[in-house]
Scaffold this active site. Structure first.
Site, PDB file in Angstrom:
ATOM      1  N   GLU A  94       8.046  -3.709   1.529  1.00 19.82           N
ATOM      2  CA  GLU A  94       8.344  -2.277   0.975  1.00 19.82           C
ATOM      3  C   GLU A  94       8.888  -1.584   1.730  1.00 19.82           C
ATOM      4  OE1 GLU A  94       5.646  -1.473  -1.983  1.00 19.82           O
ATOM      5  OE2 GLU A  94       5.323  -4.154  -2.332  1.00 19.82           O
ATOM      6  N   CYS A 107      10.516   5.562   4.781  1.00 21.77           N
ATOM      7  CA  CYS A 107       8.918   4.844   4.504  1.00 21.77           C
ATOM      8  C   CYS A 107       8.920   3.062   4.942  1.00 21.77           C
ATOM      9  CB  CYS A 107       7.379   4.877   3.398  1.00 21.77           C
ATOM     10  SG  CYS A 107       6.256   4.172   3.798  1.00 21.77           S
ATOM     11  N   CYS A 114      -0.823  -8.051   6.739  1.00 25.91           N
ATOM     12  CA  CYS A 114      -1.398  -7.415   7.728  1.00 25.91           C
ATOM     13  C   CYS A 114      -3.113  -8.229   7.897  1.00 25.91           C
ATOM     14  CB  CYS A 114      -1.286  -6.269   7.159  1.00 25.91           C
ATOM     15  SG  CYS A 114      -2.657  -4.592   7.985  1.00 25.91           S
ATOM     16  N   CYS A 118      -7.981  -3.861   5.309  1.00 26.27           N
ATOM     17  CA  CYS A 118      -8.616  -2.123   4.596  1.00 26.27           C
ATOM     18  C   CYS A 118      -9.485  -2.455   3.604  1.00 26.27           C
ATOM     19  CB  CYS A 118      -7.454  -1.505   5.762  1.00 26.27           C
ATOM     20  SG  CYS A 118      -6.938  -0.873   6.745  1.00 26.27           S
ATOM     21  N   CYS A 121      -6.473  -1.380   0.354  1.00 22.52           N
ATOM     22  CA  CYS A 121      -4.632  -2.059   0.897  1.00 22.52           C
ATOM     23  C   CYS A 121      -3.912  -2.559   0.183  1.00 22.52           C
ATOM     24  CB  CYS A 121      -4.275  -1.188   2.378  1.00 22.52           C
ATOM     25  SG  CYS A 121      -3.621  -1.465   2.597  1.00 22.52           S
ATOM     26  N   CYS A 334       1.732   1.049  -2.077  1.00 22.14           N
ATOM     27  CA  CYS A 334       2.432   0.331  -1.257  1.00 22.14           C
ATOM     28  C   CYS A 334       1.536  -1.480  -1.303  1.00 22.14           C
ATOM     29  CB  CYS A 334       1.605   0.784  -0.038  1.00 22.14           C
ATOM     30  SG  CYS A 334       2.320   2.058   0.607  1.00 22.14           S
TER      31      CYS A 334
END
Ligand code: SAH
Length: 346
Positions: A94, A107, A114, A118, A121, A334
């Site tokens: 994204e 951004c 990832c 976290c 997220c 996100c």
């Protein structure tokens, strides 16, 4: 993970080295670089000031890889544009274009998925797929400018992925981005956000590239931070803050702290006080963001809570602001567009 033939991933020096090894004039690297990164051609045949044999050699050796926008959402309120790109191997990332008084900010994602884990997220839930190449990181800028016909004046590495977990490719991206024969963007207009890979923060400080370091803090307490951000078990807060002080000492750039406010998790007066003493004496800025709820977790917050917490911090002398909420009408936190695309609701 760089395919050798991915020409957008090569620095000008690497291109010059290839030309030299191929028996060509190394100074052509600047010419080729301008075609790729300033005129942003999509084919070698457009490089009209190169000889035909050289163009043929280049196209036999390299490709100008493209990323494809598969979704584009545009806010009617504030002009924010969210794009979902498909990479050549079918992964998705994204990119978000945001409009501010000082210009448009982009951004950008640095990894497909990832591995930092976290809790709040969306980008990390399905795990890590792979690092993006420097060319794929750059292409998010080029394709977004091409599609939206808008000019990006600053970049935040705050999209999907942990930039410092893809250190070499991100540094290469920054070199190409700031090259005078490329986009020539001053790295003062770039922010890099990290969950806190302390060793790499020291490496970045050594390079002194002039960019702003943004630290995702989210709690001033090790116990809570480790619960929210597993990386804290490896690099606790005291080590992180030490690395931040070193970054400031070496680069003179003030540190920016991101603080996603979450109801009942990190929003008490004691949190504010502890946060205040953590950053005291360090030239810094704290950015408060009401956590963006994702459907897989029950974390919540709202703007008024963020404003209250921010006021509290300011009253203690902390330089804090609440991040403007953009694109509320195309609200997809996100990582959520990518998740929808790769795991359609059953
Ligand atoms: N991996 C890097 C950059 C990507 S995340 C980092 O951790 O900094 C960009 C920012 O968005 C980080 O501050 C991250 O903690 C924050 N973030 C992630 N999910 C969020 C959510 N649901 N609500 C608010 N902020 C979030």
């Amino acid at each position: 993970m760089i395919r050798l033939n991915d020409i957008l991933s090569l620095t000008k020096e690497e291109l010059a080295a290839w030309l030299e090894a191929a028996g060509e004039k190394p100074f052509r690297a600047a010419q080729i670089f301008r075609w790729l990164h300033q005129k942003r051609v999509v084919g070698f045949d457009e490089m009209s000031d190169l000889s035909k044999p050289l163009r043929e050699r280049l196209s036999a050796e390299f490709e100008i890889a493209r990323i494809e926008p598969v979704r584009l959402l545009e806010s009617k309120r504030d002009g924010t544009v969210k794009l979902l790109y498909r990479l050549p191997d079918g992964n998705h990332v994204e990119t978000v274009l945001m409009s501010y008084e000082h210009g448009d900010s982009l951004c950008i994602s640095t990894q497909a998925g990832c591995r930092m884990g976290c809790r709040f997220c969306a980008s990390t839930i399905a795990g890590f797929k792979r690092n993006l190449t420097p060319g794929e990181i750059l292409s998010q800028l080029y394709e977004t400018e091409r599609r939206t016909k808008r000019k990006v004046s600053s970049i935040v590495l705050m999209g999907i992925g942990e930039p410092l977990d893809n250190f070499d490719n991100v540094v290469k991206f920054l070199k190409i981005l700031s090259s005078p024969d490329g986009e020539n963007m001053s790295l003062r207009h770039v922010s890099l956000s990290t969950c806190g890979l302390v060793d790499r923060i020291y490496d970045l400080a050594e390079l002194n590239l002039g960019l702003t370091l943004s630290i995702s803090l989210h709690s001033p307490y090790d116990e809570k931070r480790s619960e929210l951000m597993p990386i804290n078990r490896r690099y606790p807060i005291s080590e992180l803050i030490k690395a931040c002080r070193d970054y400031f000492a070496k680069t003179g750039r003030r540190i920016s702290f991101e603080y996603a406010l979450i109801d009942g998790e990190n929003d008490s007066e004691a949190d504010a006080k502890a946060l205040c003493s953590l950053v005291s004496g360090m030239p810094s800025h704290v950015n408060i963001i009401p956590v963006n709820s994702i459907k897989e977790r029950s974390y919540r917050s709202d703007r008024s809570a963020a404003q209250r917490f921010c006021k509290l911090l300011c009253s203690m002398g902390v330089n804090a602001t609440v991040r403007r909420t953009l694109g509320a009408d195309i609200n997809a936190a996100c990582g959520q567009l990518r998740r929808e695309e790769e795991q359609p609701a059953k």
